[in-house]
Scaffold this motif. Structure first.
Motif, short mmCIF file in Angstrom:
data_model
loop_
_atom_site.label_atom_id
_atom_site.label_comp_id
_atom_site.label_asym_id
_atom_site.label_seq_id
_atom_site.Cartn_x
_atom_site.Cartn_y
_atom_site.Cartn_z
N MET A 25 82.18 -98.26 26.83
CA MET A 25 83.83 -98.20 26.83
C MET A 25 84.15 -97.44 25.83
N ALA A 26 83.40 -97.37 24.66
CA ALA A 26 83.75 -96.35 23.40
C ALA A 26 83.55 -95.09 23.68
N GLN A 27 82.54 -94.76 24.50
CA GLN A 27 81.97 -93.43 24.92
C GLN A 27 83.02 -92.89 25.96
N LYS A 28 83.43 -93.82 26.88
CA LYS A 28 84.49 -93.17 27.83
C LYS A 28 85.83 -92.93 26.97
N ILE A 33 89.70 -88.83 24.63
CA ILE A 33 90.39 -88.38 23.53
C ILE A 33 89.96 -87.10 23.52
N LYS A 34 88.67 -86.55 23.47
CA LYS A 34 88.25 -85.27 23.53
C LYS A 34 88.98 -84.24 24.70
N ASN A 35 88.95 -84.80 25.69
CA ASN A 35 89.77 -84.31 26.87
C ASN A 35 91.41 -83.86 26.69
N SER A 36 91.79 -84.67 25.80
CA SER A 36 93.25 -84.71 25.55
C SER A 36 93.33 -83.70 24.52
N LEU A 37 92.34 -83.63 23.46
CA LEU A 37 92.44 -82.51 22.47
C LEU A 37 92.17 -81.28 23.11
N SER A 38 91.30 -81.14 24.09
CA SER A 38 91.07 -79.75 24.72
C SER A 38 92.23 -79.21 25.53
N THR A 57 100.95 -80.46 16.62
CA THR A 57 99.91 -80.52 15.65
C THR A 57 99.71 -81.75 14.84
N ALA A 58 100.67 -82.63 14.50
CA ALA A 58 100.69 -83.99 14.30
C ALA A 58 100.04 -84.90 15.33
N GLU A 59 100.13 -84.69 16.67
CA GLU A 59 99.24 -85.36 17.52
C GLU A 59 97.97 -84.93 17.60
N LYS A 60 97.59 -83.54 17.55
CA LYS A 60 96.27 -83.10 17.44
C LYS A 60 95.46 -83.89 16.12
N GLU A 61 96.24 -83.83 14.95
CA GLU A 61 95.66 -84.43 13.84
C GLU A 61 95.39 -86.16 14.20
N ASN A 62 96.27 -86.70 14.83
CA ASN A 62 96.03 -88.16 15.19
C ASN A 62 94.94 -88.40 16.11
N LEU A 63 94.88 -87.33 17.13
CA LEU A 63 93.71 -87.49 17.99
C LEU A 63 92.60 -87.34 17.28
N THR A 64 92.24 -86.40 16.50
CA THR A 64 91.12 -85.93 15.62
C THR A 64 90.73 -86.99 14.95
N GLN A 65 91.71 -87.85 14.16
CA GLN A 65 91.21 -88.90 13.33
C GLN A 65 90.51 -89.98 14.45
N ALA A 68 87.24 -89.33 15.41
CA ALA A 68 86.19 -89.49 14.13
C ALA A 68 86.19 -91.13 14.15
N ARG A 69 86.95 -91.81 14.24
CA ARG A 69 86.71 -93.30 14.11
C ARG A 69 86.05 -93.65 15.19
N GLN A 70 86.22 -93.20 16.60
CA GLN A 70 85.47 -93.53 17.73
C GLN A 70 84.14 -93.14 17.60
N SER A 71 83.83 -92.05 17.10
CA SER A 71 82.52 -91.62 16.80
C SER A 71 81.69 -92.38 15.76
N LYS A 72 82.30 -92.83 14.64
CA LYS A 72 81.75 -93.64 13.96
C LYS A 72 81.27 -94.93 14.39
N PHE A 73 82.33 -95.57 15.15
CA PHE A 73 82.22 -96.83 15.81
C PHE A 73 80.85 -96.73 16.72
#
Length: 120
Positions: A25-28, A33-38, A57-65, A68-73
């Protein structure tokens, strides 16, 4: 809780199944998120208003954060699988005691018992 120092193979298999499900689920979610960013990166036009650009820009920053959290998880879950394989899963790294099943079901990648976490 009993005086045992390790979980049985059956119990470890149960935790492994739980972790693998969460990992899938986390990988999906990370892929989404990555698709949304692109998509955000490809939607720029010359006529975009400054306010919209700032919101983007704010939304991109939120998605990037979030990414990062999802990658750490995901990394933490993968490390938990490694601990299952090497026989150290479910043992608190601070106290050396077995972590309760309830805690591991709630936070399957934890390496700390509630007791150790409260003392941090």
């Amino acid at each position: 809780m009993s005086d045992k120092t390790r979980y049985s193979q059956d119990e470890l298999k149960e935790f492994e199944d739980l972790i693998l499900e969460k990992l899938g689920m986390a990988q999906k979610e990370l892929e989404f998120i990555k698709n949304s960013l692109s998509k955000k990166g490809n939607s720029g036009t010359d006529s975009v208003k400054v306010l919209e650009d700032g919101a983007d820009t704010a939304e991109k920053e939120n998605l990037t954060q979030l990414a990062a959290r999802q990658s750490k998880f995901i990394n933490n879950l993968e490390n938990a699988i490694i601990r299952i394989k090497n026989g150290t899963y479910g043992v608190c790294i601070d106290t050396g005691k077995i972590i309760s099943k309830e805690r591991l079901k709630a936070v399957p990648h934890t390496q700390h018992s509630i007791e150790a976490k409260l003392n941090q």
